[in-house]
Design a protein around this motif. Structure first.
Motif, PDB file in Angstrom:
ATOM      1  N   GLN A 113       0.822  -1.202   0.000  1.00 45.93           N
ATOM      2  CA  GLN A 113       0.000   0.000   0.000  1.00 45.93           C
ATOM      3  C   GLN A 113       0.860   1.257   0.000  1.00 45.93           C
ATOM      4  OE1 GLN A 113      -3.035   0.053   3.000  1.00 45.93           O
ATOM      5  NE2 GLN A 113      -3.668  -2.072   2.619  1.00 45.93           N
ATOM      6  N   ASP A 114       0.359   2.281  -0.684  1.00 43.69           N
ATOM      7  CA  ASP A 114       1.026   3.579  -0.646  1.00 43.69           C
ATOM      8  C   ASP A 114       0.981   4.121   0.774  1.00 43.69           C
ATOM      9  OD1 ASP A 114       1.529   3.422  -3.316  1.00 43.69           O
ATOM     10  OD2 ASP A 114      -0.109   4.760  -3.923  1.00 43.69           O
ATOM     11  N   GLY A 115       2.023   4.850   1.136  1.00 46.01           N
ATOM     12  CA  GLY A 115       2.081   5.412   2.479  1.00 46.01           C
ATOM     13  C   GLY A 115       3.456   5.261   3.083  1.00 46.01           C
ATOM     14  N   PRO A 116       3.551   5.201   4.396  1.00 49.41           N
ATOM     15  CA  PRO A 116       4.852   5.114   5.064  1.00 49.41           C
ATOM     16  C   PRO A 116       5.625   3.870   4.637  1.00 49.41           C
ATOM     17  CG  PRO A 116       3.104   5.604   6.637  1.00 49.41           C
ATOM     18  CD  PRO A 116       2.437   5.245   5.357  1.00 49.41           C
ATOM     19  N   ARG A 117       6.947   3.985   4.670  1.00 48.51           N
ATOM     20  CA  ARG A 117       7.837   2.882   4.316  1.00 48.51           C
ATOM     21  C   ARG A 117       8.629   2.445   5.545  1.00 48.51           C
ATOM     22  NH1 ARG A 117       4.869   2.230   0.488  1.00 48.51           N
ATOM     23  NH2 ARG A 117       5.416   2.675  -1.680  1.00 48.51           N
ATOM     24  N   ASP A 118       8.902   1.147   5.609  1.00 55.12           N
ATOM     25  CA  ASP A 118       9.701   0.551   6.678  1.00 55.12           C
ATOM     26  C   ASP A 118      10.928  -0.121   6.093  1.00 55.12           C
ATOM     27  OD1 ASP A 118       7.964   1.363   8.608  1.00 55.12           O
ATOM     28  OD2 ASP A 118       7.064  -0.608   8.964  1.00 55.12           O
ATOM     29  N   THR A 154      16.709   9.273   8.123  1.00 53.69           N
ATOM     30  CA  THR A 154      16.647   8.880   9.529  1.00 53.69           C
ATOM     31  C   THR A 154      15.422   8.012   9.745  1.00 53.69           C
ATOM     32  OG1 THR A 154      15.400  10.887  10.108  1.00 53.69           O
ATOM     33  CG2 THR A 154      17.819  10.976  10.294  1.00 53.69           C
ATOM     34  N   GLY A 155      15.466   7.237  10.799  1.00 55.50           N
ATOM     35  CA  GLY A 155      14.351   6.356  11.112  1.00 55.50           C
ATOM     36  C   GLY A 155      14.352   5.970  12.573  1.00 55.50           C
ATOM     37  N   ARG A 156      13.260   5.362  12.996  1.00 54.61           N
ATOM     38  CA  ARG A 156      13.130   4.902  14.380  1.00 54.61           C
ATOM     39  C   ARG A 156      12.675   3.448  14.399  1.00 54.61           C
ATOM     40  NH1 ARG A 156      13.674   8.460  18.335  1.00 54.61           N
ATOM     41  NH2 ARG A 156      13.658  10.683  17.830  1.00 54.61           N
ATOM     42  N   VAL A 157      13.198   2.723  15.359  1.00 51.90           N
ATOM     43  CA  VAL A 157      12.841   1.319  15.508  1.00 51.90           C
ATOM     44  C   VAL A 157      11.387   1.239  15.976  1.00 51.90           C
ATOM     45  CG1 VAL A 157      13.346  -0.839  16.697  1.00 51.90           C
ATOM     46  CG2 VAL A 157      15.213   0.683  16.024  1.00 51.90           C
ATOM     47  N   ARG A 158      10.537   0.609  15.170  1.00 51.85           N
ATOM     48  CA  ARG A 158       9.116   0.484  15.506  1.00 51.85           C
ATOM     49  C   ARG A 158       8.796  -0.822  16.200  1.00 51.85           C
ATOM     50  NH1 ARG A 158       5.011  -0.081  12.886  1.00 51.85           N
ATOM     51  NH2 ARG A 158       5.845  -1.219  11.103  1.00 51.85           N
ATOM     52  N   GLU A 159       9.495  -1.868  15.799  1.00 54.92           N
ATOM     53  CA  GLU A 159       9.090  -3.198  16.245  1.00 54.92           C
ATOM     54  C   GLU A 159      10.285  -4.137  16.234  1.00 54.92           C
ATOM     55  OE1 GLU A 159       6.415  -6.630  14.161  1.00 54.92           O
ATOM     56  OE2 GLU A 159       5.523  -4.624  14.259  1.00 54.92           O
ATOM     57  N   ILE A 160      10.386  -4.969  17.262  1.00 56.91           N
ATOM     58  CA  ILE A 160      11.407  -6.019  17.331  1.00 56.91           C
ATOM     59  C   ILE A 160      10.696  -7.326  17.653  1.00 56.91           C
ATOM     60  CG2 ILE A 160      13.501  -6.839  18.490  1.00 56.91           C
ATOM     61  CD1 ILE A 160      14.214  -3.990  19.107  1.00 56.91           C
ATOM     62  N   ALA A 161      11.001  -8.356  16.898  1.00 58.90           N
ATOM     63  CA  ALA A 161      10.349  -9.645  17.114  1.00 58.90           C
ATOM     64  C   ALA A 161      10.583 -10.125  18.542  1.00 58.90           C
ATOM     65  CB  ALA A 161      10.874 -10.670  16.119  1.00 58.90           C
ATOM     66  N   ALA A 162       9.547 -10.761  19.114  1.00 64.29           N
ATOM     67  CA  ALA A 162       9.645 -11.232  20.488  1.00 64.29           C
ATOM     68  C   ALA A 162      10.528 -12.464  20.618  1.00 64.29           C
ATOM     69  CB  ALA A 162       8.248 -11.529  21.032  1.00 64.29           C
ATOM     70  N   SER A 163      10.669 -13.228  19.541  1.00 68.62           N
ATOM     71  CA  SER A 163      11.486 -14.444  19.588  1.00 68.62           C
ATOM     72  C   SER A 163      12.348 -14.521  18.338  1.00 68.62           C
ATOM     73  CB  SER A 163      10.601 -15.695  19.708  1.00 68.62           C
ATOM     74  OG  SER A 163       9.715 -15.778  18.602  1.00 68.62           O
ATOM     75  N   ALA A 164      13.446 -15.262  18.441  1.00 66.40           N
ATOM     76  CA  ALA A 164      14.384 -15.393  17.330  1.00 66.40           C
ATOM     77  C   ALA A 164      13.856 -16.380  16.292  1.00 66.40           C
ATOM     78  CB  ALA A 164      15.745 -15.856  17.841  1.00 66.40           C
ATOM     79  N   LYS A 177      11.862  -3.852  12.519  1.00 62.31           N
ATOM     80  CA  LYS A 177      11.233  -2.940  11.575  1.00 62.31           C
ATOM     81  C   LYS A 177      11.536  -1.508  11.988  1.00 62.31           C
ATOM     82  CE  LYS A 177       7.410  -6.019  10.300  1.00 62.31           C
ATOM     83  NZ  LYS A 177       5.939  -6.173  10.220  1.00 62.31           N
ATOM     84  N   VAL A 178      12.079  -0.751  11.050  1.00 59.09           N
ATOM     85  CA  VAL A 178      12.437   0.642  11.283  1.00 59.09           C
ATOM     86  C   VAL A 178      11.574   1.517  10.388  1.00 59.09           C
ATOM     87  CG1 VAL A 178      14.248   2.382  11.082  1.00 59.09           C
ATOM     88  CG2 VAL A 178      14.794   0.103  11.948  1.00 59.09           C
ATOM     89  N   GLY A 179      10.844   2.449  10.978  1.00 61.32           N
ATOM     90  CA  GLY A 179      10.046   3.388  10.199  1.00 61.32           C
ATOM     91  C   GLY A 179      10.909   4.510   9.656  1.00 61.32           C
ATOM     92  N   ILE A 180      10.810   4.785   8.364  1.00 63.02           N
ATOM     93  CA  ILE A 180      11.610   5.828   7.726  1.00 63.02           C
ATOM     94  C   ILE A 180      10.913   7.168   7.911  1.00 63.02           C
ATOM     95  CG2 ILE A 180      12.634   6.625   5.560  1.00 63.02           C
ATOM     96  CD1 ILE A 180      12.610   3.738   4.605  1.00 63.02           C
ATOM     97  N   ASP A 181      11.673   8.147   8.409  1.00 64.86           N
ATOM     98  CA  ASP A 181      11.124   9.488   8.646  1.00 64.86           C
ATOM     99  C   ASP A 181      11.183  10.314   7.367  1.00 64.86           C
ATOM    100  OD1 ASP A 181      10.754   8.795  11.308  1.00 64.86           O
ATOM    101  OD2 ASP A 181      12.712   9.555  11.907  1.00 64.86           O
TER     102      ASP A 181
END
Length: 381
Positions: free
Chosen positions: A206-211, A247-257, A267-271
């Motif tokens: 979908q169009d919109g923010p990129r990760d 620049t970007g910010r860490v949005r999400e880190i998986a709970a398990s490997a 997942k890093v959200g691109i500003d």
């Protein structure tokens, strides 16, 4: 008259001498011609600003990616959307064979007509029997029976109408439409294929923010917590002068490997807005907050020859016209280049192609490149 034996032997001795000289000439070998110097491609080593700390490779994705499929089963009749195509919300992407669903719609419409006729007949009967009840010709129980029959016919009509609406929706569901504007990133079915309800046909970004999605080694997830600010650059840049940065910010880190790779998906959200962000699907480099820039001597990876005792490069000696083998100590890999920590000085010329076919002290000449069309025409005139 007698001939002397010495005179008879002279021609034989002469023939033997000539044959021996010819044999010696045939056995002697000519000296091989000297091998011409080999042309090599050179690069001048120089200092440049580079991120030599730990970095990670990631891929750009849409923040929201959806699988698109038909809500009904059927045979795929046509597919108009192609891989990589940009689509708009409501655009038809594919079509099922609608023949069976149109027949079902016609049957449902006929049932509505039949139920409506039965309901009208029951209403007319009730109206007549109400007049007879007023005149005392029928009992109240008979009238109540007709009233119940009308209610049942009303319910059957509503049921038929609802079923007709469902069949109409089934026909509409035979056309697969994009629910959002975006880009087709995968095509999972082809015309002629029989599909089940809900089976994915397209993958839509979908169009919109990129990760940026990348894998973090086990044990390193605490050094990059959710909310951390990171720097992102294009993968092909080998120096700060060539970089495009975001620049970007860490949005999400998986709970398990991951059970196979033992890494954590991050997942890093691109500003940046979509039109200014890296291209969808491109590879980028992620720099953690502690990554530092420093002066580094960078060489292309093709200039390094790996041997059992370490890494070597071929340094060009312009005065002697030779290449000399030089052991070097390599550091971090930066894009398609590697940092040289020891063994090489800025300004020295190094061979960057064909390093596995050279020998120490071999005669070479710098490769000047092929003449252009302008140069060729100028020399001919």
């Amino acid at each position: 008259m007698t001939t002397s034996p010495h005179l008879l032997a002279a021609p034989r001795l002469l023939a033997c001498a000539i044959a021996g000289l010819l044999a010696l000439g045939a056995c002697s070998k000519k000296a091989p011609p000297e091998t011409p110097p080999r042309a090599v491609k050179l690069i001048t080593a120089g200092q440049t600003n580079a991120d030599t700390g730990e970095t990670f490779a990631g891929e750009v994705h849409a923040r929201i990616e959806t699988s698109l499929g038909f809500r009904v089963a059927g045979k795929l009749q046509s597919r108009s959307a192609q891989l990589g195509q940009s689509v708009q919300a409501g655009q038809v992407l594919a079509q099922l064979d609608p023949a069976d669903y149109r027949l079902a719609e016609q049957a449902a419409s006929a049932q509505v007509q039949a139920a409506d006729t039965a309901r009208n007949l029951a209403a007319a009967d009730l109206q007549r029997f109400e007049e007879l009840r007023k005149q005392g010709f029928i009992s109240g129980a008979q009238l109540e029976k007709l009233q119940a029959q009308l209610k049942a016919n009303d319910a059957q009509l509503r049921q038929a109408q609802a079923q007709a609406q469902i069949q109409g929706h089934q026909v509409q569901y035979g056309a697969l439409r994009a629910d959002h504007a975006g880009t087709i990133t995968a095509v999972l079915a082809e015309p002629g294929q029989v599909l089940g309800a809900g089976q994915p046909v397209f993958q839509l970004a979908q169009d919109g923010p990129r990760d940026v999605i990348f894998a973090l080694p086990e044990g390193a997830q605490k050094s990059l917590p959710v909310g951390s600010s990171v720097r992102i650059s294009n993968w092909t840049a080998v120096s700060t002068e060539m970089q495009q940065s975001w620049t970007g910010r860490v949005r999400e880190i998986a709970a398990s490997a991951d059970p196979i790779t033992r890494t954590f998906t991050v997942k890093v959200g691109i500003d940046a807005p979509q039109n200014a962000a890296p291209a969808l699907g491109s590879t980028v480099r992620i720099y953690p907050p502690e990554a530092k820039q420093a002066q580094a001597l960078l060489l292309p990876l093709s200039a390094i020859k790996r041997e059992s005792q370490g890494s070597i490069v071929w340094v060009f000696d312009a005065q002697a016209g030779q290449v000399k083998m030089r052991s070097v100590q390599t550091g971090a890999i930066v894009g398609n280049a590697v940092a040289i920590e020891k063994g090489l000085q800025a300004g020295e010329q190094v061979v960057v192609a064909g390093v596995h076919t050279l020998t120490d002290g071999q005669k070479v000449t710098p490769y000047e490149g092929k003449p252009t069309a302008d140069n060729t025409s100028a020399s001919g005139s």
